[in-house]
Design a protein around this motif. Structure first.
Motif, mmCIF file in Angstrom:
data_model
loop_
_atom_site.group_PDB
_atom_site.id
_atom_site.type_symbol
_atom_site.label_atom_id
_atom_site.label_comp_id
_atom_site.label_asym_id
_atom_site.label_seq_id
_atom_site.Cartn_x
_atom_site.Cartn_y
_atom_site.Cartn_z
ATOM 1 N N MET A 197 -26.561 -2.238 9.101
ATOM 2 C CA MET A 197 -27.750 -2.997 9.451
ATOM 3 C C MET A 197 -27.363 -4.362 10.043
ATOM 4 S SD MET A 197 -30.848 -4.225 6.929
ATOM 5 C CE MET A 197 -30.002 -5.354 5.855
ATOM 6 N N ILE A 198 -26.471 -5.067 9.335
ATOM 7 C CA ILE A 198 -26.103 -6.406 9.800
ATOM 8 C C ILE A 198 -25.005 -6.327 10.853
ATOM 9 C CG2 ILE A 198 -24.999 -8.564 9.067
ATOM 10 C CD1 ILE A 198 -26.882 -8.551 6.733
ATOM 11 N N ASP A 199 -25.246 -6.993 11.951
ATOM 12 C CA ASP A 199 -24.349 -6.942 13.086
ATOM 13 C C ASP A 199 -23.245 -7.987 12.954
ATOM 14 O OD1 ASP A 199 -23.709 -5.779 15.531
ATOM 15 O OD2 ASP A 199 -24.575 -7.478 16.618
ATOM 16 N N GLY A 200 -23.485 -9.013 12.140
ATOM 17 C CA GLY A 200 -22.461 -10.032 11.946
ATOM 18 C C GLY A 200 -23.090 -11.365 11.633
ATOM 19 N N PHE A 201 -22.223 -12.326 11.360
ATOM 20 C CA PHE A 201 -22.715 -13.652 11.014
ATOM 21 C C PHE A 201 -23.242 -14.346 12.259
ATOM 22 C CE2 PHE A 201 -21.888 -18.195 9.980
ATOM 23 C CZ PHE A 201 -22.822 -18.284 8.973
ATOM 24 N N SER A 202 -24.392 -15.009 12.120
ATOM 25 C CA SER A 202 -24.973 -15.696 13.270
ATOM 26 C C SER A 202 -24.765 -17.204 13.176
ATOM 27 C CB SER A 202 -26.466 -15.388 13.371
ATOM 28 O OG SER A 202 -27.075 -16.207 14.348
ATOM 29 N N HIS A 203 -25.292 -17.799 12.122
ATOM 30 C CA HIS A 203 -25.172 -19.255 12.030
ATOM 31 C C HIS A 203 -25.399 -19.761 10.619
ATOM 32 C CE1 HIS A 203 -29.481 -18.500 12.854
ATOM 33 N NE2 HIS A 203 -29.754 -19.659 12.264
ATOM 34 N N THR A 256 -16.549 -18.374 18.892
ATOM 35 C CA THR A 256 -17.174 -17.053 18.813
ATOM 36 C C THR A 256 -18.678 -17.268 18.943
ATOM 37 O OG1 THR A 256 -17.534 -17.072 16.431
ATOM 38 C CG2 THR A 256 -15.373 -16.347 17.196
ATOM 39 N N ARG A 257 -19.454 -16.257 18.643
ATOM 40 C CA ARG A 257 -20.908 -16.446 18.773
ATOM 41 C C ARG A 257 -21.487 -17.225 17.587
ATOM 42 N NH1 ARG A 257 -23.914 -10.776 17.256
ATOM 43 N NH2 ARG A 257 -22.930 -10.510 15.234
ATOM 44 N N GLN A 258 -20.663 -17.542 16.596
ATOM 45 C CA GLN A 258 -21.162 -18.249 15.418
ATOM 46 C C GLN A 258 -21.625 -19.656 15.766
ATOM 47 O OE1 GLN A 258 -18.335 -18.173 12.291
ATOM 48 N NE2 GLN A 258 -18.249 -15.938 12.192
ATOM 49 N N GLU A 277 -12.326 -22.060 15.980
ATOM 50 C CA GLU A 277 -12.494 -20.655 16.333
ATOM 51 C C GLU A 277 -13.762 -20.077 15.727
ATOM 52 O OE1 GLU A 277 -10.460 -19.017 18.624
ATOM 53 O OE2 GLU A 277 -10.136 -21.173 18.770
ATOM 54 N N GLY A 327 -20.721 -7.800 7.540
ATOM 55 C CA GLY A 327 -20.357 -7.801 8.951
ATOM 56 C C GLY A 327 -18.995 -8.458 9.094
ATOM 57 N N ASP A 328 -18.917 -9.491 9.939
ATOM 58 C CA ASP A 328 -17.633 -10.142 10.195
ATOM 59 C C ASP A 328 -17.422 -11.371 9.309
ATOM 60 O OD1 ASP A 328 -19.568 -11.756 11.275
ATOM 61 O OD2 ASP A 328 -18.827 -11.680 13.328
ATOM 62 N N ALA A 370 -27.360 -17.374 8.102
ATOM 63 C CA ALA A 370 -28.174 -16.489 8.933
ATOM 64 C C ALA A 370 -27.289 -15.391 9.512
ATOM 65 C CB ALA A 370 -28.837 -17.282 10.049
ATOM 66 N N PHE A 371 -27.752 -14.160 9.387
ATOM 67 C CA PHE A 371 -27.010 -13.010 9.899
ATOM 68 C C PHE A 371 -27.796 -12.337 11.006
ATOM 69 C CE2 PHE A 371 -25.212 -13.852 5.834
ATOM 70 C CZ PHE A 371 -23.865 -13.608 6.017
ATOM 71 N N ALA A 372 -27.059 -11.871 11.979
ATOM 72 C CA ALA A 372 -27.701 -11.245 13.139
ATOM 73 C C ALA A 372 -27.850 -9.750 12.920
ATOM 74 C CB ALA A 372 -26.857 -11.509 14.387
ATOM 75 N N VAL A 373 -28.986 -9.219 13.346
ATOM 76 C CA VAL A 373 -29.142 -7.768 13.465
ATOM 77 C C VAL A 373 -29.522 -7.505 14.926
ATOM 78 C CG1 VAL A 373 -29.837 -7.426 11.061
ATOM 79 C CG2 VAL A 373 -31.581 -7.843 12.765
ATOM 80 N N ARG A 399 -30.920 -11.923 18.187
ATOM 81 C CA ARG A 399 -30.570 -12.979 19.131
ATOM 82 C C ARG A 399 -30.713 -12.498 20.561
ATOM 83 N NH1 ARG A 399 -25.456 -16.422 16.832
ATOM 84 N NH2 ARG A 399 -25.207 -16.695 19.077
ATOM 85 N N TYR A 446 -19.030 -12.438 23.422
ATOM 86 C CA TYR A 446 -18.312 -13.577 22.837
ATOM 87 C C TYR A 446 -16.974 -13.120 22.258
ATOM 88 C CZ TYR A 446 -22.651 -16.293 22.961
ATOM 89 O OH TYR A 446 -23.762 -16.969 23.364
ATOM 90 N N ALA A 447 -16.069 -14.067 22.102
ATOM 91 C CA ALA A 447 -14.813 -13.763 21.409
ATOM 92 C C ALA A 447 -15.150 -13.316 19.994
ATOM 93 C CB ALA A 447 -13.935 -15.005 21.372
#
Lengths: 267, 155
Positions: free
Chosen positions: A1-7, A49-51, B5, B56-57, B86-89, B139, B146-147
């Motif tokens: 579900m979660i694609d990764g950390f955003s912010h 990164t996108r973070q 990074e 996620g990452d 905050a996590f992205a979906v 988003r 992105y890297a």
């Protein structure tokens, strides 16, 4: 579900001051103001990164929750970025010594920085020293007579950084350097395993990574030689990489026995 | 180029590691990464007892709080308690994500739309059982290449 950390969202009392701090001291990119619907004026900043980091201006800030502990966020820098960051931190008046140096593996660099409102950040970077094979060039280490080791014995050697382990089949000289990062393992007699206090890795006496821990490659070995008189010598300047435990790695408790390994395993 | 990074991990205090695990793993799909400092002598030395999770990452070190932390009001769903993560979906998964929160009985606020000029689409806001604020969002830049965050495996 979660694609990764955003912010991460942080409250600040002075947006201009904090934006400048995150840009000039931490080294983030300013992306823009009020790009996000939130509780106040805000500034969005970016890493490589996108973070993102979102700073939101509010009248009052509680940076660290009462009764919490170890709350922090960790920036990861390359080692070059870290060297530059240290200069910026020092210029901004921060102590750039690692307050928890005794808990770090070799090559693990870390400093704690508090932002103007008291939010705590760890700034970390890893140099190649974190994972390189360490050699102290001690020369061969005399470890006493083989009869002095009861089956089950584990003896830690400070010089050369290895454990001499006597299992039923014979002897193993197991490197004390963790294969995750260069933390120094200790033997936990009460738990019957090797333990790395840096990141929690555990290994059995044969050097195999234990389940329920951070999975790591099998611990490296050093060559063991048993002389004609039964005295044991270990050569910590030679390290042997392995993919797991194999009974052939064990040196039988017999005068004249010694380790045999393929050339390709030497490192 | 920034001179940073990525954010590699956060240490977050919780009241109950099992409760946190059920929440982060059961509802958000986190994976248990490792238990750290469960050895008594480490805690006696003042090291934090924590369990880490990957979401996620991102690596979360959920640290046992030494005492009860004051909780935000039950009806406050959007906020910061020191911080908010905050996590992205993916946009395509956003409705399913909201349905999943509903099904799990997690109270949330939103979806709230963000300004078109910014990189964020819509967010929902909620809390973990220990009162740490969280956000899930899609988003507008989800297809930008992105890297990738380096995977460090520490914490």
């Amino acid at each position: 579900m979660i694609d990764g950390f955003s912010h991460i969202v942080l409250h600040v009392t002075d947006l201009d001051r904090s934006e400048a701090f995150y840009r000039d001291v931490f080294g983030l990119d300013v992306i823009g103001r009020d790009l996000v619907a939130d509780e106040g004026r805000n500034s969005l900043l970016g890493t490589n990164t996108r973070q993102r980091v979102l700073l939101v201006e509010v009248p009052e800030v509680v940076a660290i929750r009462p009764n919490s502990s170890s709350i922090h966020h960790a920036w990861l820098l390359t080692i070059d970025e870290f060297e530059r960051a240290k200069d910026r931190f020092a210029a901004a008046g921060f102590d750039i010594n690692d307050s928890r140096a005794q808990f770090r593996a070799r090559g693990e660099n870390s400093v704690d920085i508090f932002d103007p409102d008291g939010h705590r950040f760890q700034v970390q970077a890893y140099s190649p020293a974190a994972t390189e094979v360490i050699k102290e060039n001690t020369g061969p280490i005399a470890c006493g007579h083989m009869d002095d080791y009861a089956v089950g014995a584990v003896k830690a050697f400070v010089k050369g950084k290895f454990f001499l382990v006597r299992i039923e089949e014979g002897f193993l000289a197991v490197s004390r350097w963790c294969t995750h990062m260069n933390g120094l393992l200790s033997w936990k007699q009460e738990h019957w395993h090797f333990y790395c206090p840096m990141h929690g890795a555990m290994f059995n006496r044969k050097g195999e990574s234990l389940p329920c821990s951070r999975p790591c490659p099998t611990l490296r070995l050093h060559p063991v030689t048993i002389g004609a008189d039964g005295t044991i010598t270990v050569d910590p300047d030679t390290a042997i990489r392995r993919d797991g435990f194999d009974p052939a790695q064990v040196v039988p408790a017999k005068a004249g026995a010694s380790s045999r390994f393929p050339e390709t395993a030497l490192c | 180029m920034a001179d940073v990074e990525t954010l590699s991990h956060s240490g977050i205090s919780v009241h109950d590691l099992k409760e946190a695990e059920d929440f982060y793993c059961g509802i958000l799909g986190a994976q248990v990464h490792g238990a750290v400092n469960f050895v008594t002598e480490d805690t006696l030395k003042g090291r934090s007892v924590h369990q880490s999770y990957t979401l996620g990452d991102f690596l979360f070190a959920l640290v046992l709080a030494p005492d009860f932390m004051p909780m935000p009001p039950a009806d406050k769903l959007m906020g910061v308690n020191g911080f908010r993560h905050a996590f992205a979906v993916r946009h395509a998964d956003f409705d399913a994500t909201i349905a999943r929160l509903k099904a799990a009985g997690v109270p949330f606020k939103g979806p709230v739309g963000h300004p078109d000029k910014g990189p964020f689409g819509e967010s929902v806001y909620f809390k973990d059982p220990s009162g740490n604020f969280l956000e899930l969002l899609w988003r507008r830049d989800e297809n930008v290449d992105y890297a990738k965050a380096p995977q460090l495996d520490v914490g």
